[in-house]
Design a protein around this motif. Structure first.
Motif, PDB file in Angstrom:
ATOM      1  N   ASN A  74       0.800  -1.223   0.000  1.00 57.59           N
ATOM      2  CA  ASN A  74       0.000   0.000   0.000  1.00 57.59           C
ATOM      3  C   ASN A  74       0.831   1.271   0.000  1.00 57.59           C
ATOM      4  N   ARG A  75       2.123   1.155  -0.292  1.00 56.31           N
ATOM      5  CA  ARG A  75       2.962   2.345  -0.296  1.00 56.31           C
ATOM      6  C   ARG A  75       2.580   3.251  -1.471  1.00 56.31           C
ATOM      7  N   ASP A  76       2.318   4.514  -1.189  1.00 52.11           N
ATOM      8  CA  ASP A  76       1.851   5.456  -2.205  1.00 52.11           C
ATOM      9  C   ASP A  76       2.960   6.336  -2.770  1.00 52.11           C
ATOM     10  N   ASP A  77       4.202   6.027  -2.461  1.00 54.27           N
ATOM     11  CA  ASP A  77       5.286   6.825  -3.019  1.00 54.27           C
ATOM     12  C   ASP A  77       6.384   5.911  -3.540  1.00 54.27           C
ATOM     13  N   VAL A  78       7.287   6.506  -4.293  1.00 49.92           N
ATOM     14  CA  VAL A  78       8.396   5.782  -4.918  1.00 49.92           C
ATOM     15  C   VAL A  78       9.689   6.434  -4.484  1.00 49.92           C
ATOM     16  N   ARG A  79      10.694   5.633  -4.104  1.00 50.94           N
ATOM     17  CA  ARG A  79      11.997   6.140  -3.673  1.00 50.94           C
ATOM     18  C   ARG A  79      13.002   5.931  -4.792  1.00 50.94           C
ATOM     19  N   LEU A  80      13.691   7.006  -5.148  1.00 53.31           N
ATOM     20  CA  LEU A  80      14.706   6.973  -6.193  1.00 53.31           C
ATOM     21  C   LEU A  80      15.991   7.619  -5.679  1.00 53.31           C
ATOM     22  N   THR A  81      17.105   7.134  -6.192  1.00 52.83           N
ATOM     23  CA  THR A  81      18.364   7.841  -5.918  1.00 52.83           C
ATOM     24  C   THR A  81      18.387   9.115  -6.742  1.00 52.83           C
TER      25      THR A  81
ATOM     26  N   SER B 242      10.292  15.332  -2.456  1.00 53.47           N
ATOM     27  CA  SER B 242      11.018  15.643  -1.229  1.00 53.47           C
ATOM     28  C   SER B 242      12.257  14.773  -1.169  1.00 53.47           C
ATOM     29  N   VAL B 243      13.212  15.188  -0.362  1.00 50.76           N
ATOM     30  CA  VAL B 243      14.475  14.463  -0.184  1.00 50.76           C
ATOM     31  C   VAL B 243      14.551  13.985   1.257  1.00 50.76           C
ATOM     32  N   LYS B 244      14.755  12.710   1.425  1.00 49.79           N
ATOM     33  CA  LYS B 244      14.835  12.110   2.756  1.00 49.79           C
ATOM     34  C   LYS B 244      15.898  11.033   2.748  1.00 49.79           C
ATOM     35  N   ASN B 245      16.857  11.183   3.656  1.00 48.20           N
ATOM     36  CA  ASN B 245      17.949  10.203   3.803  1.00 48.20           C
ATOM     37  C   ASN B 245      18.682   9.967   2.481  1.00 48.20           C
ATOM     38  N   GLY B 246      18.815  11.032   1.707  1.00 47.14           N
ATOM     39  CA  GLY B 246      19.544  10.923   0.462  1.00 47.14           C
ATOM     40  C   GLY B 246      18.753  10.367  -0.697  1.00 47.14           C
ATOM     41  N   PHE B 247      17.448  10.077  -0.520  1.00 49.54           N
ATOM     42  CA  PHE B 247      16.607   9.547  -1.569  1.00 49.54           C
ATOM     43  C   PHE B 247      15.543  10.570  -1.943  1.00 49.54           C
ATOM     44  N   VAL B 248      15.145  10.540  -3.208  1.00 48.02           N
ATOM     45  CA  VAL B 248      14.080  11.405  -3.702  1.00 48.02           C
ATOM     46  C   VAL B 248      12.765  10.645  -3.576  1.00 48.02           C
TER      47      VAL B 248
ATOM     48  N   PRO C  81       5.383  10.919  -5.284  1.00 47.08           N
ATOM     49  CA  PRO C  81       4.080  10.247  -5.234  1.00 47.08           C
ATOM     50  C   PRO C  81       3.967   9.258  -6.388  1.00 47.08           C
ATOM     51  N   ARG C  82       3.330   8.106  -6.125  1.00 50.28           N
ATOM     52  CA  ARG C  82       3.243   7.056  -7.136  1.00 50.28           C
ATOM     53  C   ARG C  82       2.483   7.533  -8.379  1.00 50.28           C
ATOM     54  N   GLU C  83       1.441   8.324  -8.180  1.00 45.96           N
ATOM     55  CA  GLU C  83       0.679   8.818  -9.321  1.00 45.96           C
ATOM     56  C   GLU C  83       1.529   9.722 -10.209  1.00 45.96           C
ATOM     57  N   GLN C  84       2.338  10.576  -9.572  1.00 46.20           N
ATOM     58  CA  GLN C  84       3.194  11.458 -10.360  1.00 46.20           C
ATOM     59  C   GLN C  84       4.306  10.666 -11.030  1.00 46.20           C
ATOM     60  N   PHE C  85       4.809   9.629 -10.370  1.00 41.10           N
ATOM     61  CA  PHE C  85       5.812   8.768 -10.980  1.00 41.10           C
ATOM     62  C   PHE C  85       5.256   8.082 -12.223  1.00 41.10           C
ATOM     63  N   ARG C  86       3.981   7.648 -12.153  1.00 44.98           N
ATOM     64  CA  ARG C  86       3.347   7.027 -13.315  1.00 44.98           C
ATOM     65  C   ARG C  86       3.215   8.030 -14.458  1.00 44.98           C
ATOM     66  N   GLN C  87       2.885   9.307 -14.146  1.00 43.62           N
ATOM     67  CA  GLN C  87       2.782  10.327 -15.183  1.00 43.62           C
ATOM     68  C   GLN C  87       4.140  10.593 -15.833  1.00 43.62           C
ATOM     69  N   LEU C  88       5.193  10.576 -15.023  1.00 44.88           N
ATOM     70  CA  LEU C  88       6.525  10.774 -15.595  1.00 44.88           C
ATOM     71  C   LEU C  88       6.905   9.634 -16.532  1.00 44.88           C
ATOM     72  N   LEU C  89       6.536   8.407 -16.159  1.00 45.25           N
ATOM     73  CA  LEU C  89       6.837   7.268 -17.028  1.00 45.25           C
ATOM     74  C   LEU C  89       6.114   7.389 -18.362  1.00 45.25           C
TER      75      LEU C  89
END
Length: 849
Positions: free
Chosen positions: A54-61, A81-87, A90-98
């Motif tokens: 159920n994670r609604d976000d995606v972590r990328l370097t 957002s940037v957290k612990n060195g990862f970007v 949101p999953r929906e925005q990641f899908r739009q970028l793809l």
């Protein structure tokens, strides 16, 4: 839609678990019954938490995120957002970028030139006084920006053209710069055929034909000569085929890229064969003709004069098994080489009445062309000596010519003192074959036409001064000062090193090394007896004549006293034993303090100036601004390539860029500094994880969290050579500044109160002085006076302030066209000139009535 997607993901994970379970448990069931104690039971909620369904976000370097942006375009608005060195996206925005992803653009290769001539064929038939040639040129013309005609030279103007065709049609030919030029606007591959006549003379020799040509990658040459008993050679030809017969000689040759064709002919010697004599015996008695051209390179080294003589032999009429050369007195032969660089090992020297003779044997009897290299030297015995060079003379050579060039490989100074049978020429007149034998510029050049000759040199040796063998091109340093007194410093040195083994650093007292990386590899630092930190260095690779650089990354921390409500704090720059060409030092300070002054032998950026600090200017930096700093670094790199900046890039640029008064920092160095600042937090976290489990590493016990916000200031210095650098920061808590401001205001008011009589007296004096200029103020209050004053003020402000000039210019235009807007309104008493004035008696009578 979202519920449907979640259900599809859940179904996929269940099928995957069942498949893995069947594949793993099948062989176990076949061998033994399952043990009840080995089963694991999970609830559905626990399974969701385990698989993170159920994670609604995606972590990328950050690298993956940048690559994604490159393939989606720069106009996409992304909330991340940037957290612990990862970007975090949101999953929906990641899908739009793809969905917006597009393949990276393929760079259109730029044409190497306007045109390229790939091949040239020359076929000729020589007559007594001229040669009939047919030349075919194959070339390709590339599309030219803006279109237009191309002019391509193909033959010298000295040739007599008979016919020229381009792709079978008559070509447009012009003459320019002593060359015939083809004029065409067509692009693509073409075939140019030209029939022409070139001058030649069979009665002259040995050079019977010469033609200037254009350089091509492939050059083929064929020529028929109406003579049979001749020996032919073509200068610089790589492959020659000579076919005599039928009263003529045909020659075919393949030439390298050259700008001329020269044909040399020698008539064969015909011996008289007597009756009963074998013709082979007569052939052995035919004397050989040896022609020699020598290129001598004199290298003036520290302790010797080294000679590299390239001898080009041309043997005619008969073959020779060896060649003998006269060795100059005082010179020792080091080795002899063939043209291809292979060493000839069977050479030998012998002493004769005329001196030392060097014999160079051949594998097979030589007839034709050959090249040998003789390398010899003469040692220096004194600090200043006189030595001569009479050259290597080929014994029994009919003609020997040559050139001499000298190069310097040490601090020795050579001066020609005596020149005998030599012509001094300019360096530019030396053959390229001799110039290319040296990688250094030549000192002087000579030419000789025959032996004997002699060149005497006066050579004086000088002591060489030591040069810098290692240098730090750029020192990028970031110091984080925490409120509890700890200091964390990250150092990135860009180093060029030739022989130095260690980089010696003097760090602040009680400093602890955290990490050391040299050229991307982790290294261990050490300490000598004096407490100096020793970091092993790599050697720089050579890229041609350029010494490549590598990086030395260092991170250390040290403790200090906690911040009080007011005081000073000193920060030391790491002292290196290698000269630093330039450095950028970023100091990250706690947020909840006012910084009043920075002192030290460094140049501070304009924002860190004392006046700006007292006026409340500061640069805030927090972890949420990491992406902004990366954008600023990218904008600096793009601006360096003359690219237009977007509005967001301009904003990031203005927030992060530092300007210095004296030492200008180029954009690439500032971009690297911004990237280092943005990567600091991620590097700290990475090294803390790496440090776990490594005995003795600082990361094993040190846990430092970067403050979420702070103030960032930068400092700069050029040419640092083993000199300590200390930055002193004067600070205070904000409430102390407020108290000081209140006290100052109170003192000013108190001083004004006690000085009120003096102030009133001064004000009265000023008012009286102003009133005495009543005529001037009346002039200014008039229309013409106001315009004159505004115009004079414009002229003055033009050299002082552009803003005030613009304001006065607007006021001047207003005074010219709408002066009533600027002049005060006055109430005028209008009187009727035809009305008689009323007397006081009449007024009294009217009142009584």
């Amino acid at each position: 839609m979202k519920t449907y997607r979640n259900r599809a993901d859940i179904l996929m994970w269940i099928c995957l678990i069942l498949f893995i379970g069947n594949g793993v448990s099948a062989p176990i069931i076949a061998s033994a019954e399952p043990d009840e104690s080995s089963k694991v039971t999970l609830t559905w909620d626990e399974l969701q938490d385990l698989l993170d369904i159920n994670r609604d976000d995606v972590r990328l370097t950050w690298e993956e995120f940048q690559q994604l942006l490159k393939q989606t375009g720069d106009d996409v608005q992304i909330n991340y957002s940037v957290k612990n060195g990862f970007v975090i996206l949101p999953r929906e925005q990641f899908r739009q970028l793809l969905e917006r992803m597009k393949p990276p653009p393929q760079a259109v290769p730029k044409s190497p030139a306007d045109y390229i001539v790939t091949k040239a064929e020359y076929k000729g038939k020589m007559e007594a006084n001229n040669t009939d040639f047919t030349a075919i040129f194959y070339f390709e013309i590339f599309e030219k920006e803006g279109g237009g005609y191309q002019q391509i030279p193909f033959l010298p103007a000295g040739a007599a053209l008979a016919e020229v065709t381009l792709n079978g049609s008559t070509a447009l030919v012009t003459e320019k710069g002593n060359w015939y030029q083809l004029t065409t606007s067509e692009v693509g591959k073409h075939r140019l055929e030209a029939r022409f006549f070139a001058p030649s003379d069979l009665n002259k020799g040995p050079k019977i034909f010469e033609l200037s040509i254009i350089k091509t990658a492939v050059t083929l040459f064929e020529l028929s000569i109406p003579l049979e008993t001749i020996e032919l050679e073509i200068a610089n030809a790589r492959e020659i085929e000579v076919i005599p017969g039928n009263g003529q000689t045909d020659i075919k040759a393949i030439l390298p890229s050259t700008n001329s064709i020269s044909v040399i002919a020698h008539r064969k010697y015909k011996p008289i064969v007597e009756d009963g004599q074998d013709s082979s015996d007569v052939e052995e008695k035919i004397p050989s003709k040896i022609y020699v051209e020598t290129f001598n390179l004199l290298s003036i080294e520290e302790d010797a004069l080294r000679i590299n003589s390239r001898i080009k032999l041309n043997v005619l009429q008969n073959s020779i098994p060896y060649v003998d050369t006269q060795v100059p007195t005082g010179y020792s032969i080091l080795y002899v080489k063939q043209k291809n660089g292979q060493e000839i090992r069977d050479w030998q020297t012998s002493e004769t009445d005329s001196g030392t003779v060097l014999r160079i044997p051949f594998d097979t009897p030589l007839k034709g062309n050959a090249v040998v290299h003789i390398i010899a030297e003469r040692l220096f015995e004194k600090e200043k000596i006189e030595c001569n060079f009479p050259g290597f003379e080929v014994i029994k050579a009919i003609r020997e010519t040559g050139y001499i060039g000298a190069e310097k490989k040490s601090a020795a100074q050579a001066t020609p003192t005596k020149i005998d049978q030599l012509d001094r020429i300019d360096i530019k007149e030396l053959p390229f074959e001799l110039i290319n034998m040296s990688k250094r510029p030549l000192l002087f050049g000579f030419r000789y036409l025959r032996h004997p000759f002699n060149l005497e040199l006066s050579i004086a040796r000088h002591d060489e001064l030591p040069t810098i063998s290692s240098v730090i091109d750029m020192g990028s340093v970031i110091t984080v000062v925490l409120e509890d007194g700890k200091l964390l410093t990250k150092v990135v040195y860009t180093v060029r090193n030739t022989w130095k083994q260690f980089l010696e650093l003097q760090l602040p007292y009680d400093s602890e090394i955290w990490t050391v990386y040299v050229n991307g590899k982790r290294e261990n630092a050490s300490k000598n007896e004096e407490g100096t930190v020793m970091i092993p260095l790599a050697r720089s690779d050579m890229d041609g004549d350029v010494l490549n650089s590598f990086t030395v990354n260092l991170m250390y921390y040290n403790k200090g006293n906690p911040f009080s409500f007011i005081g000073t704090r000193k920060v030391d720059f790491p002292l290196a034993d290698i000269m630093i060409s330039k450095m950028l030092w970023s100091v990250y300070l706690p947020q909840d303090y006012r910084y009043l002054h920075f002192a030290g032998d460094v140049e501070k950026e304009k924002m860190a100036g004392t006046m700006n600090l007292l006026m409340g200017k500061k640069r805030n930096f927090d972890l949420d601004m990491v992406s902004t700093y990366r954008e600023a670094a990218q904008s600096l790199e793009k601006v360096g390539g003359n690219r237009h900046q977007t509005q967001s890039e301009d904003h990031a640029y203005s927030l992060s860029f530092s300007s210095f008064k004296n030492n200008a920092i180029n954009k690439s160095d500032m971009a690297a500094q911004l990237n280092n600042e943005a990567d600091l937090d991620q590097m700290i976290q990475t090294e803390q994880h790496k440090g776990l489990g490594q005995p003795g590493s600082a990361g094993e016990f040190m846990k430092i969290e970067m403050p979420t916000s702070g103030q960032l200031y930068r400092f700069n210095k050029t040419v640092i050579e083993s000199e300590p650098i200390t930055l002193t920061v004067r600070f205070s808590a904000p409430w102390t500044i407020i108290i000081v401001e209140i006290v100052i205001i109170f003192i000013i008011l108190l001083a004004l109160f006690f000085s009120r009589r003096i102030i009133f007296l001064i004000v009265g004096t000023i008012y009286g002085w102003v009133a005495s200029w009543e005529s001037f103020w009346n002039f200014v209050g008039a229309k013409s006076g106001m315009r004159t004053c505004l115009f004079v003020g414009m002229i003055i402000m033009l050299y002082i302030s552009k803003l005030l000039f613009f304001i006065l210019f607007i006021l001047f235009l207003t005074a010219c066209f709408r002066p009533g807007w600027l002049l005060p309104k006055q109430k005028e008493l209008e009187l009727d000139v035809n009305q008689e004035p009323v007397s006081d008696v009449q007024n009294v009578q009217e009142e009584e009535i």
